[in-house]
Design an enzyme around this catalytic site. Structure first.
Site, PDB file in Angstrom:
ATOM      1  N   ASP A 239      51.164  18.968  65.093  1.00 61.50           N
ATOM      2  CA  ASP A 239      50.146  17.859  65.320  1.00 61.50           C
ATOM      3  C   ASP A 239      49.953  17.196  64.109  1.00 61.50           C
ATOM      4  O   ASP A 239      49.224  17.660  63.240  1.00 61.50           O
ATOM      5  CB  ASP A 239      48.697  18.531  65.859  1.00 61.50           C
ATOM      6  CG  ASP A 239      47.759  17.541  66.247  1.00 61.50           C
ATOM      7  OD1 ASP A 239      47.686  16.522  65.448  1.00 61.50           O
ATOM      8  OD2 ASP A 239      47.336  17.497  67.224  1.00 61.50           O
TER       9      ASP A 239
ATOM     10  N   ASP B 184      46.402  16.342  62.726  1.00 57.37           N
ATOM     11  CA  ASP B 184      45.578  17.502  62.183  1.00 57.37           C
ATOM     12  C   ASP B 184      46.063  18.005  61.137  1.00 57.37           C
ATOM     13  O   ASP B 184      45.404  18.446  59.852  1.00 57.37           O
ATOM     14  CB  ASP B 184      45.857  18.856  63.259  1.00 57.37           C
ATOM     15  CG  ASP B 184      44.816  18.884  64.139  1.00 57.37           C
ATOM     16  OD1 ASP B 184      43.832  18.159  64.255  1.00 57.37           O
ATOM     17  OD2 ASP B 184      45.066  19.560  65.411  1.00 57.37           O
TER      18      ASP B 184
ATOM     19  N   THR C 144      43.617   9.172  84.563  1.00 56.95           N
ATOM     20  CA  THR C 144      44.716   8.406  84.879  1.00 56.95           C
ATOM     21  C   THR C 144      46.059   8.790  84.137  1.00 56.95           C
ATOM     22  O   THR C 144      47.152   8.392  84.500  1.00 56.95           O
ATOM     23  CB  THR C 144      44.600   7.022  84.772  1.00 56.95           C
ATOM     24  OG1 THR C 144      44.392   6.536  83.180  1.00 56.95           O
ATOM     25  CG2 THR C 144      43.265   6.409  85.455  1.00 56.95           C
TER      26      THR C 144
END
Ligand code: URA
Length: 208
Positions: free
Chosen positions: A199, A202, A107
């Site tokens: 990121d 990370d 979705t």
């Protein structure tokens, strides 16, 4: 509610260090917590105080203390953990409410997979922490669930914000103030903030 881009020299300097791709995990972590503390200082500027009496060295002394229930800090998993200790370094008595949100790949909607909120949220101010305000989906979902739990006073602390994320959060929740070290240029086609930090999860956890 306004967006507060805190352009303090110490924040600018620390954020500049964080943008270096070769920075160690240790340094990235430390700087994320340090900037989180500095953003907390700004976001806490108008916390309500109440008068109190203490036994001072020369007798009873009137002082001030923070009024009301303890603040709750709300790290959004997982990258938000990278700012938690920075907030707690200034507000050590804060309660911690943890929220886990992931994008449903079918979705494309933000789905809550973990929700551990402290009680009496109707009487507490919430400080949501997440290093990157990118599309704003997780932030809006977190504010939605805090409001459903009765929380009325919510602020968001993010290291870097994209204009797209700011627009989405302020459209859905105009009463929520955003404190950030930088409003960056925008999102790239992969949803990363440019120039951003990469990121952040990370980099905080050393998983890349
Ligand atoms: N999440 C990240 O960690 N970095 C971005 O640039 C966008 C979202």
């Amino acid at each position: 509610m306004p967006v507060h881009e805190i352009r303090h020299p110490l924040i600018r300097h620390k954020l500049g260090l964080m943008r270096q791709a070769t920075l160690s995990t240790k340094s990235f972590r430390e700087l994320a917590q340090e900037i989180a503390a500095l953003l907390t200082y700004e976001a806490a500027k108008d916390l309500p105080l109440e008068p109190a009496m203490v036994d001072g060295w020369a007798g009873p002394t009137q002082v001030e203390r923070l009024a009301g229930k303890k603040i709750t800090v709300v790290p959004i998993l997982r990258a938000g953990i990278g700012m938690l200790d920075g907030v707690l370094s200034l507000i050590p008595g804060a309660r911690v409410s943890v929220v886990g949100i992931a994008r449903d790949e079918q979705t494309l909607q933000a789905q809550t997979y973990l929700e551990r909120l402290v009680g009496e949220l109707d009487q507490r101010q919430a400080l949501i922490v997440d290093p990157m305000l990118a599309t704003g989906g997780s932030m809006v979902a977190t504010i939605d669930l805090l409001k459903q739990a009765g929380c009325k006073e919510i602020r968001a602390l993010v290291l870097v914000a994209a204009p797209e994320g700011i627009a989405r959060v302020t459209a859905a929740h105009p009463d929520v103030a955003i404190y950030t070290a930088s409003v960056d240029d925008g999102l790239n086609e992969d949803g990363y903030i440019m120039p951003g930090l990469g990121d952040a999860g990370d980099r905080v956890f050393g998983t890349k």
